[in-house]
Enzyme design. Structure first.
Site, PDB file in Angstrom:
ATOM      1  N   ARG A 130      40.591  38.261  11.759  1.00 18.49           N
ATOM      2  CA  ARG A 130      41.942  38.621  11.301  1.00 18.49           C
ATOM      3  C   ARG A 130      42.796  37.369  11.331  1.00 18.49           C
ATOM      4  NH1 ARG A 130      41.707  39.733  16.754  1.00 18.49           N
ATOM      5  NH2 ARG A 130      43.311  38.717  17.985  1.00 18.49           N
ATOM      6  N   HIS A 178      45.103  37.917  29.929  1.00 19.75           N
ATOM      7  CA  HIS A 178      44.447  37.806  28.633  1.00 19.75           C
ATOM      8  C   HIS A 178      45.393  38.040  27.466  1.00 19.75           C
ATOM      9  CE1 HIS A 178      40.892  37.380  30.967  1.00 19.75           C
ATOM     10  NE2 HIS A 178      41.158  38.505  31.584  1.00 19.75           N
ATOM     11  N   GLU A 222      26.545  34.835  32.184  1.00 16.60           N
ATOM     12  CA  GLU A 222      26.872  33.466  31.777  1.00 16.60           C
ATOM     13  C   GLU A 222      27.182  32.624  33.010  1.00 16.60           C
ATOM     14  OE1 GLU A 222      30.300  33.672  29.258  1.00 16.60           O
ATOM     15  OE2 GLU A 222      29.148  34.231  27.482  1.00 16.60           O
TER      16      GLU A 222
HETATM   17  C1  MV4 Z   1      34.688  33.015  30.613  1.00 18.48           C
HETATM   18  C2  MV4 Z   1      35.422  32.295  31.581  1.00 18.48           C
HETATM   19  C3  MV4 Z   1      34.719  31.387  32.391  1.00 18.48           C
HETATM   20  N1  MV4 Z   1      33.403  31.232  32.262  1.00 18.48           N
HETATM   21  N2  MV4 Z   1      33.344  32.816  30.500  1.00 18.48           N
HETATM   22  C4  MV4 Z   1      38.293  35.897  29.274  1.00 18.48           C
HETATM   23  C5  MV4 Z   1      38.364  36.874  28.178  1.00 18.48           C
HETATM   24  C6  MV4 Z   1      37.309  36.526  27.245  1.00 18.48           C
HETATM   25  N3  MV4 Z   1      37.935  36.006  26.040  1.00 18.48           N
HETATM   26  C7  MV4 Z   1      36.458  35.483  27.886  1.00 18.48           C
HETATM   27  N4  MV4 Z   1      37.149  35.063  29.072  1.00 18.48           N
HETATM   28  C8  MV4 Z   1      36.611  34.143  29.897  1.00 18.48           C
HETATM   29  N5  MV4 Z   1      35.293  33.916  29.805  1.00 18.48           N
HETATM   30  C9  MV4 Z   1      32.711  31.954  31.323  1.00 18.48           C
HETATM   31  N6  MV4 Z   1      31.377  31.774  31.225  1.00 18.48           N
HETATM   32  C10 MV4 Z   1      36.814  32.521  31.677  1.00 18.48           C
HETATM   33  C11 MV4 Z   1      37.384  33.448  30.843  1.00 18.48           C
HETATM   34  C12 MV4 Z   1      38.824  33.649  30.975  1.00 18.48           C
HETATM   35  C13 MV4 Z   1      39.690  33.265  29.939  1.00 18.48           C
HETATM   36  C14 MV4 Z   1      39.206  32.733  28.762  1.00 18.48           C
HETATM   37  C15 MV4 Z   1      40.115  32.376  27.773  1.00 18.48           C
HETATM   38  C16 MV4 Z   1      41.491  32.542  27.949  1.00 18.48           C
HETATM   39  C17 MV4 Z   1      41.954  33.067  29.098  1.00 18.48           C
HETATM   40  C18 MV4 Z   1      41.077  33.451  30.115  1.00 18.48           C
HETATM   41  C19 MV4 Z   1      41.567  34.001  31.301  1.00 18.48           C
HETATM   42  C20 MV4 Z   1      40.689  34.378  32.284  1.00 18.48           C
HETATM   43  C21 MV4 Z   1      39.315  34.188  32.134  1.00 18.48           C
END
Ligand code: MV4
Length: 668
Positions: A292, A235, A200
């Protein structure tokens, strides 16, 4: 509607589900492990069934034991709560096979959302926006290299079987791609047994904005607006709020429609959450769907006035959604934080111990506490060390933030280390107050969020000294009513000395620091010699353990909690733990408790800190009695062993009854 349901969970969510079920007149069956025999959720339920040992794998993660309890109790439905088996398709299927209603989504929906890449494929077909990237089955390196070239850099490699940030890798340039891919694949294989990856475009400062959706068995689906959960640590969500700051009506409608489309695409029923990444330019992208009820659902309840567990029960019983989309609206602003027994200064290590003193802020229209524990409970090593969820609501975000700050200041916990100070630092941080939220918040402001422990101020020392002196005076007054010589000079506590003004020195320790406070007795007050100079103080104990003081003319209210020679002063939203090494106090404590481990007066055992057979040191706390609205600590009269405990927490005891048997070791 069901006449009886079994809650296959524990802690705050079990208590919360029981609360709604009871309000609807539904019978409740709790299940509990060895460690939860006296837990709050067991006490609140109509019935409770033991399902196994303390470790979750021996109890709450044993489907056969839970289904057996449901069958024997006559429950017609099972609510899984969150965590444990809430998103376990096998358990949901097991319920159906046992003729029980699983209060949650269809098995197929749980399975469809179980794989990130499968979920993304379904969402893409449903027109739900995805982060530009590649999530195909063809994993040949040439295909992945071509995809990377199209996506551009920085890009993210994610394990398809991963979740919660596990198996993610940022790649900043083409030269790094091959090595990063190989490493990500190895890690995914090791962690999930599946080395499939997806690519991504990497969003550098996204927000985590999720939409609450609800669907019934008649094909209806609505959204209940959004929650911003950007403030996370590794997270794990730390702060959640609704609505999301800065959200426009148009963006809210677009995200809501996308979330409803996602739910409909998988034939969803029940409560679900569609998580999106919201980029700085207002673009939003599907991240994952949780099948959930989420931990943070209360903020949605507070702004919509809906009880989402009631919705779950009604929908599971085959009823139509309680509200249409047009009937739902946002009122005010709500924020939730999770109060944990963990030590932020030790990388949030869980803090195991007993909740000796637990006083949450008063609940009202603006403050809600969802908790699964009571004062005196032990924080177990077997489960999530959550103490409670604190939820606040007000008309707007600024007011809600102020409510949060006040509620955190009023939240009192003694006996375990908590994250309350860390949460207060977040709630007061200018970036949080200004709603400058994104997933990097904690890392970006780390320097401000972990303040060093403060040395006790003169006011704190004065309050500690006053508490010691007032309790001593109370004990002496009480002692004067005992069948001793009421005129005994040993009962005097005015610090009288021959040829000297009446004074006494109290010695406190805070960490490695020792502070001496000389208390000069005056007719109606004490003159204290403090590090910052003299201060005239007086006050009274209000019987709840609160100290109403006058410090040099300034009125102050604090809570003092005594555990043996440890004194915690809770004052102005801060908690200060001091150790006393005042031999008089220890003797006094023992005198106050009859010395021979007998009840000094009629009372209730509120805490037992040792087990029979325990080796103890002189002065260590053994048991705490509550009497005359005060706490009396029974301490070890010398080095030795507790050979028997005659009472457990909650027992009522009469004056003079032996509370426990003690054997001194030679020479003590
Ligand atoms: C991402 C991102 C930045 N760009 N995808 C973290 C866990 C999973 N839920 C997806 N996550 C992320 N995906 C792209 N393309 C940054 C994160 C991310 C994040 C997302 C939501 C809440 C907290 C986070 C902490 C670190 C990274």
């Amino acid at each position: 509607m069901f006449d009886k349901i079994l809650i296959a969970n524990r802690g705050e969510i079990a208590c919360r589900i029981i609360r709604s079920a009871r309000r609807l007149g539904i019978g409740t069956v709790a299940v509990y492990s060895d460690a939860d025999a006296n837990a709050r959720h067991v006490a609140l339920a109509d019935e409770a069934w033991h399902i196994g040992g303390a470790p979750a794998l021996e109890s709450y993660l044993r489907p056969e034991r839970i289904l057996e309890a449901a069958r024997e109790s006559g429950a017609r439905a099972v609510h899984p709560g969150y965590g444990f088996m809430a998103e376990n398709a096998g358990f949901a299927a097991g319920c159906a096979e046992a003729g029980l209603c699983f209060i949650g989504p269809p098995v197929a929906a749980i399975e469809a959302m179980g794989s990130k890449s499968a979920a993304k494929k379904i969402m893409e077909e449903a027109g739900v926006p995805l982060v530009p990237g590649y999530h195909g089955q063809d994993q040949q390196i040439g295909i992945l290299q071509q995809a990377a070239g199209r996506i551009g850099y920085p890009l993210l490699i994610k394990a398809s079987a991963g979740g919660g940030g596990k198996g993610m890798r940022v790649v900043n340039g083409a030269a790094e791609f091959d090595d990063a891919l190989a490493s990500a694949r190895r890690e995914a294989k090791a962690a999930f047994g599946d080395d499939q990856v997806l690519l991504e475009r990497y969003l550098t400062r996204p927000r985590h904005v999720e939409i609450q959706v609800f669907a019934d068995s008649r094909g209806n689906a609505v959204h209940l607006f959004e929650r911003d959960c950007s403030i996370q640590r590794r997270h794990q969500k730390v702060v959640e709020e609704a609505p999301a700051p800065g959200m426009t009506q148009q963006l809210r409608a677009q995200m809501g429609e996308a979330a409803v489309a996602a739910a409909k695409a998988i034939g969803y029923e029940g409560a679900g959450t569609v998580e999106f990444l919201l980029d700085e330019d207002g673009s939003f992208y599907f991240m994952e769907m949780n099948t959930r009820l989420q931990v943070e659902h209360p903020v949605t309840e507070m702004i919509t006035g809906q009880d989402l567990v009631e919705w779950q029960l009604r929908v599971a019983a085959g009823e139509v959604l309680p509200k249409s989309q047009q009937e739902l609206e946002i009122g005010g602003h709500a924020i939730e934080v999770r109060v944990y027994a963990e030590d932020p200064d030790r990388d949030f290590l869980p803090s195991i111990g007993t909740l000796e003193h637990l006083r949450p802020p008063a609940e009202n229209a603006h403050v809600r506490i969802d908790t699964g524990v009571c004062q005196g409970d032990a924080v177990s090593i077997h489960y999530d060390p959550m103490i409670a969820k604190l939820i606040v609501w007000d008309q707007d975000r600024t007011s809600a933030v102020r409510r949060l700050q006040q509620a955190l200041a009023d939240y009192q916990v003694v006996g375990v280390t908590t994250n309350l100070r860390f949460l207060a630092s977040v709630a007061k941080h200018p970036a949080f107050v200004a709603a400058e939220l994104d997933t990097g918040f904690i890392e970006r402001h780390r320097g401000d969020l972990f303040p060093a422990a403060e040395p006790a101020s003169d006011d704190v020392l004065a309050l500690a000294a006053l508490d010691v002196l007032l309790r001593r005076s109370h004990e002496a007054d009480r002692g004067a009513t005992l069948p001793l010589d009421p005129c005994s000079p040993w009962l005097l506590t005015d610090g009288w000395r021959l040829n000297s003004d009446n004074h006494h020195t109290l010695t406190f320790h805070q960490g490695e620091t020792t502070i001496e406070v000389v208390a000069h007795y005056r007719s109606e007050c004490y003159l204290l010699e403090l590090p910052g100079g003299p201060l005239q103080v007086c006050g009274e104990l209000d019987g709840q353990g609160d100290l109403l003081a006058n410090l040099g003319g300034r009125r102050a209210r604090a809570t003092a909690v005594r555990r043996g020679n440890e004194l915690t002063i809770l004052f102005q939203g801060r908690s200060h733990c001091l150790q006393l090494d005042d031999p008089y106090l220890l003797t006094d404590e023992q005198e106050g408790t009859g010395g021979s481990l007998t009840a000094p007066m009629p009372g209730k055992v509120i805490s037992v800190m040792v087990e029979a057979g325990a080796e103890v040191k002189q002065g260590s706390p053994l048991m705490i009695l509550e009497a005359m609205k005060m706490e009396h600590t029974i301490t070890a009269p010398g080095d030795g062993r507790v050979t028997a405990l005659h009472f457990e927490a909650g027992a009522l005891v009469n004056e003079g009854e032996e509370l426990l048997a003690f054997e001194a070791v030679e020479g003590s």
